[in-house]
Design a protein around this motif. Structure first.
Motif, PDB file in Angstrom:
ATOM      1  N   LEU A  48      -0.542   9.621  11.797  1.00  0.00           N
ATOM      2  CA  LEU A  48       0.020   8.306  12.147  1.00  0.00           C
ATOM      3  C   LEU A  48      -0.980   7.483  12.967  1.00  0.00           C
ATOM      4  O   LEU A  48      -1.160   6.290  12.721  1.00  0.00           O
ATOM      5  CB  LEU A  48       1.339   8.492  12.908  1.00  0.00           C
ATOM      6  N   MET A  49      -1.635   8.139  13.918  1.00  0.00           N
ATOM      7  CA  MET A  49      -2.605   7.415  14.749  1.00  0.00           C
ATOM      8  C   MET A  49      -3.758   6.870  13.900  1.00  0.00           C
ATOM      9  O   MET A  49      -4.418   5.909  14.287  1.00  0.00           O
ATOM     10  CB  MET A  49      -3.161   8.312  15.869  1.00  0.00           C
ATOM     11  N   GLY A  50      -3.958   7.489  12.741  1.00  0.00           N
ATOM     12  CA  GLY A  50      -5.040   7.047  11.858  1.00  0.00           C
ATOM     13  C   GLY A  50      -4.646   5.901  10.932  1.00  0.00           C
ATOM     14  O   GLY A  50      -5.428   5.490  10.080  1.00  0.00           O
ATOM     15  N   LEU A  51      -3.419   5.410  11.061  1.00  0.00           N
ATOM     16  CA  LEU A  51      -2.956   4.369  10.136  1.00  0.00           C
ATOM     17  C   LEU A  51      -3.154   2.947  10.685  1.00  0.00           C
ATOM     18  O   LEU A  51      -2.516   2.006  10.207  1.00  0.00           O
ATOM     19  CB  LEU A  51      -1.468   4.591   9.787  1.00  0.00           C
ATOM     20  N   LYS A  52      -4.034   2.828  11.653  1.00  0.00           N
ATOM     21  CA  LYS A  52      -4.300   1.529  12.287  1.00  0.00           C
ATOM     22  C   LYS A  52      -4.508   0.413  11.264  1.00  0.00           C
ATOM     23  O   LYS A  52      -3.973  -0.685  11.397  1.00  0.00           O
ATOM     24  CB  LYS A  52      -5.570   1.646  13.141  1.00  0.00           C
ATOM     25  N   ASP A  53      -5.282   0.706  10.229  1.00  0.00           N
ATOM     26  CA  ASP A  53      -5.610  -0.354   9.272  1.00  0.00           C
ATOM     27  C   ASP A  53      -4.443  -0.702   8.345  1.00  0.00           C
ATOM     28  O   ASP A  53      -4.543  -1.640   7.566  1.00  0.00           O
ATOM     29  CB  ASP A  53      -6.858   0.026   8.459  1.00  0.00           C
TER      30      ASP A  53
ATOM     31  N   VAL B 243       8.173   1.009   7.103  1.00  0.00           N
ATOM     32  CA  VAL B 243       7.771  -0.167   6.307  1.00  0.00           C
ATOM     33  C   VAL B 243       8.974  -0.703   5.534  1.00  0.00           C
ATOM     34  O   VAL B 243       9.181  -1.912   5.429  1.00  0.00           O
ATOM     35  CB  VAL B 243       6.616   0.207   5.336  1.00  0.00           C
ATOM     36  N   ASP B 244       9.806   0.205   5.027  1.00  0.00           N
ATOM     37  CA  ASP B 244      10.990  -0.189   4.251  1.00  0.00           C
ATOM     38  C   ASP B 244      12.146  -0.653   5.125  1.00  0.00           C
ATOM     39  O   ASP B 244      13.229  -0.928   4.611  1.00  0.00           O
ATOM     40  CB  ASP B 244      11.480   1.007   3.407  1.00  0.00           C
ATOM     41  N   GLY B 245      11.925  -0.678   6.424  1.00  0.00           N
ATOM     42  CA  GLY B 245      13.003  -1.092   7.324  1.00  0.00           C
ATOM     43  C   GLY B 245      14.069  -0.022   7.489  1.00  0.00           C
ATOM     44  O   GLY B 245      15.195  -0.291   7.888  1.00  0.00           O
ATOM     45  N   LYS B 246      13.710   1.242   7.171  1.00  0.00           N
ATOM     46  CA  LYS B 246      14.684   2.337   7.280  1.00  0.00           C
ATOM     47  C   LYS B 246      14.322   3.294   8.406  1.00  0.00           C
ATOM     48  O   LYS B 246      14.642   4.484   8.357  1.00  0.00           O
ATOM     49  CB  LYS B 246      14.763   3.096   5.951  1.00  0.00           C
TER      50      LYS B 246
ATOM     51  N   THR C 115       4.366  14.307   5.464  1.00  0.00           N
ATOM     52  CA  THR C 115       5.577  13.990   6.218  1.00  0.00           C
ATOM     53  C   THR C 115       5.372  12.714   7.027  1.00  0.00           C
ATOM     54  O   THR C 115       6.232  11.825   7.051  1.00  0.00           O
ATOM     55  CB  THR C 115       5.923  15.160   7.167  1.00  0.00           C
ATOM     56  N   ALA C 116       4.214  12.615   7.680  1.00  0.00           N
ATOM     57  CA  ALA C 116       3.924  11.433   8.497  1.00  0.00           C
ATOM     58  C   ALA C 116       3.860  10.191   7.619  1.00  0.00           C
ATOM     59  O   ALA C 116       4.379   9.125   7.993  1.00  0.00           O
ATOM     60  CB  ALA C 116       2.613  11.634   9.244  1.00  0.00           C
ATOM     61  N   LEU C 117       3.237  10.299   6.457  1.00  0.00           N
ATOM     62  CA  LEU C 117       3.114   9.128   5.578  1.00  0.00           C
ATOM     63  C   LEU C 117       4.489   8.646   5.123  1.00  0.00           C
ATOM     64  O   LEU C 117       4.749   7.446   5.041  1.00  0.00           O
ATOM     65  CB  LEU C 117       2.223   9.462   4.365  1.00  0.00           C
ATOM     66  N   ILE C 118       5.391   9.595   4.855  1.00  0.00           N
ATOM     67  CA  ILE C 118       6.737   9.205   4.435  1.00  0.00           C
ATOM     68  C   ILE C 118       7.496   8.552   5.585  1.00  0.00           C
ATOM     69  O   ILE C 118       8.206   7.559   5.393  1.00  0.00           O
ATOM     70  CB  ILE C 118       7.496  10.427   3.880  1.00  0.00           C
ATOM     71  N   LYS C 119       7.319   9.088   6.784  1.00  0.00           N
ATOM     72  CA  LYS C 119       7.995   8.482   7.936  1.00  0.00           C
ATOM     73  C   LYS C 119       7.482   7.053   8.161  1.00  0.00           C
ATOM     74  O   LYS C 119       8.249   6.159   8.521  1.00  0.00           O
ATOM     75  CB  LYS C 119       7.807   9.350   9.184  1.00  0.00           C
ATOM     76  N   PHE C 120       6.197   6.856   7.951  1.00  0.00           N
ATOM     77  CA  PHE C 120       5.643   5.509   8.083  1.00  0.00           C
ATOM     78  C   PHE C 120       6.225   4.600   6.998  1.00  0.00           C
ATOM     79  O   PHE C 120       6.605   3.455   7.249  1.00  0.00           O
ATOM     80  CB  PHE C 120       4.110   5.549   7.990  1.00  0.00           C
TER      81      PHE C 120
ATOM     82  N   PHE D   5       0.815  -1.213   0.000  1.00  0.00           N
ATOM     83  CA  PHE D   5       0.000   0.000   0.000  1.00  0.00           C
ATOM     84  C   PHE D   5       0.848   1.263   0.000  1.00  0.00           C
ATOM     85  O   PHE D   5       0.546   2.241  -0.658  1.00  0.00           O
ATOM     86  CB  PHE D   5      -0.929   0.012   1.212  1.00  0.00           C
ATOM     87  N   TRP D   6       1.937   1.250   0.741  1.00  0.00           N
ATOM     88  CA  TRP D   6       2.705   2.471   0.938  1.00  0.00           C
ATOM     89  C   TRP D   6       3.955   2.562   0.099  1.00  0.00           C
ATOM     90  O   TRP D   6       4.831   3.356   0.375  1.00  0.00           O
ATOM     91  CB  TRP D   6       3.084   2.620   2.419  1.00  0.00           C
ATOM     92  N   SER D   7       4.051   1.745  -0.941  1.00  0.00           N
ATOM     93  CA  SER D   7       5.342   1.710  -1.623  1.00  0.00           C
ATOM     94  C   SER D   7       5.499   2.758  -2.729  1.00  0.00           C
ATOM     95  O   SER D   7       6.540   2.815  -3.356  1.00  0.00           O
ATOM     96  CB  SER D   7       5.602   0.324  -2.187  1.00  0.00           C
ATOM     97  N   HIS D   8       4.477   3.585  -2.969  1.00  0.00           N
ATOM     98  CA  HIS D   8       4.687   4.658  -3.939  1.00  0.00           C
ATOM     99  C   HIS D   8       5.714   5.622  -3.354  1.00  0.00           C
ATOM    100  O   HIS D   8       5.621   6.021  -2.200  1.00  0.00           O
ATOM    101  CB  HIS D   8       3.384   5.387  -4.264  1.00  0.00           C
ATOM    102  N   LYS D   9       6.697   5.966  -4.152  1.00  0.00           N
ATOM    103  CA  LYS D   9       7.773   6.810  -3.615  1.00  0.00           C
ATOM    104  C   LYS D   9       7.966   8.024  -4.503  1.00  0.00           C
ATOM    105  O   LYS D   9       9.004   8.213  -5.105  1.00  0.00           O
ATOM    106  CB  LYS D   9       9.070   5.993  -3.530  1.00  0.00           C
ATOM    107  N   ASP D  10       6.935   8.828  -4.570  1.00  0.00           N
ATOM    108  CA  ASP D  10       7.015  10.011  -5.436  1.00  0.00           C
ATOM    109  C   ASP D  10       7.967  11.054  -4.886  1.00  0.00           C
ATOM    110  O   ASP D  10       8.541  11.834  -5.603  1.00  0.00           O
ATOM    111  CB  ASP D  10       5.629  10.654  -5.580  1.00  0.00           C
ATOM    112  N   TYR D  11       8.078  11.110  -3.579  1.00  0.00           N
ATOM    113  CA  TYR D  11       8.973  12.095  -2.986  1.00  0.00           C
ATOM    114  C   TYR D  11       9.578  11.515  -1.718  1.00  0.00           C
ATOM    115  O   TYR D  11       9.069  10.573  -1.124  1.00  0.00           O
ATOM    116  CB  TYR D  11       8.246  13.404  -2.681  1.00  0.00           C
ATOM    117  N   THR D  12      10.669  12.127  -1.322  1.00  0.00           N
ATOM    118  CA  THR D  12      11.381  11.660  -0.125  1.00  0.00           C
ATOM    119  C   THR D  12      11.182  12.681   0.997  1.00  0.00           C
ATOM    120  O   THR D  12      10.639  13.780   0.768  1.00  0.00           O
ATOM    121  CB  THR D  12      12.889  11.560  -0.412  1.00  0.00           C
TER     122      THR D  12
END
Ligand SMILES: O=C(O)C(=O)C[C@]1(C(=O)O)C=C[C@@H](O)C=C1
Length: 272
Positions: free
Chosen positions: A264-269, A172-175, A163-168, A14-21
């Protein structure tokens, strides 16, 4: 198509789109911050106009803070916004679920309201939010500027979501360094907001942001050549870069972080 675009139930897919860092986002923060400081400073110079011209500025500051006795200096006004113990509890700041951000109620004046001096209700959306109005002539540059300041601030604070989505994603990427997906998801699932806040924060980066704000304020105030008619009080108002620091420390960064925490708190699912 790359594997990550083929869908799937896992967080990684789900989160693997990497349009920006994160670095891309931070340069976006930097340019927004430049605009914020610049617009606030150019706005502050209105406070140094002759008395009759100060009237519209006074009106603007009254909308931001009805108790304010200060002549339309936004840095002071924003500072006043932080008087409560918690920024988010201030009655002029409201978390808007659909925007995923704080909004400033009643601070974006419309042209009609400014011109007619009507009550607060007339141009609102019924919930106290004043709709942006149309600027019809150069006399209204002060209003235009205050709308821009608020709008850029809102945009900046809303960037907390990306910013939060990228940190998550990094997690996920183990980084995520010390933060594994299990650890972050554990905090999300148990409602550990303060743990998530610590995860979202980066003290070193905050120092850079604050220092940049100070430097920009300093640089631009140096460009202002004080006129002989400006009194000591007026000089102090524009030549005080530490106000930029107060604003970023007490208000801009905390609200951006709040948006990150809520996101981040909203990413439960997204957690298994
Ligand atoms: O750059 C980041 O990592 C952000 O989360 C943005 C930001 C900011 O508001 O500038 C907010 C919280 C962090 O502690 C550092 C900076």
């Amino acid at each position: 198509a790359p594997a990550e675009n083929q869908g799937g139930a896992s967080a990684a897919a789900f989160w693997s789109h990497k349009d920006y860092t994160l670095d891309d986002l931070r340069s976006a923060f930097d340019s927004l911050d430049r605009s914020i400081i610049y617009s606030l400073l150019s706005r502050s110079q209105l406070g140094m106009m002759p008395d009759n011209e100060k009237d519209s500025v006074r009106k603007a500051s009254k909308i931001l803070d009805p108790e304010s006795k200060l002549p339309g200096h936004p840095l002071y006004v924003y500072q006043d916004l932080g008087k409560g113990d918690r920024w988010g509890d201030h009655d002029k700041l409201r978390f808007d679920q659909s925007l995923e951000s704080y909004v400033f109620d009643q601070v974006v004046p419309s042209w009609t309201k400014a011109r007619a001096g009507n009550g607060q209700e007339e141009n609102t959306d019924g919930q106290g939010l004043v709709k942006p109005g149309i600027i019809e002539n150069a006399d209204d540059l002060g209003w235009l500027n205050s709308m821009l300041s608020i709008d850029i601030l809102n945009t900046r604070i809303r960037l907390g979501r990306k910013t939060a989505l990228i940190k998550f994603q990094q997690v996920v990427d183990g980084k995520g360094g010390d933060y594994s997906l299990d650890r972050v998801c554990g905090m999300i699932k148990s409602g550990d907001e303060s743990g998530i806040r610590t995860f979202a924060r980066d003290g070193e980066r905050e120092l850079v942001v604050i220092q940049n704000a100070r430097r920009m304020a300093f640089y631009w105030t140096m460009m202002v050549k004080p006129d002989a008619s400006f009194d000591e009080q007026d000089r102090k108002k524009i030549l005080e870069p530490s106000l930029a620091e107060i604003m970023y420390n007490g208000f801009v960064i905390p609200l951006t972080t709040d948006v990150e925490v809520r996101t981040l708190m909203g990413l439960k699912d997204k957690c298994n």
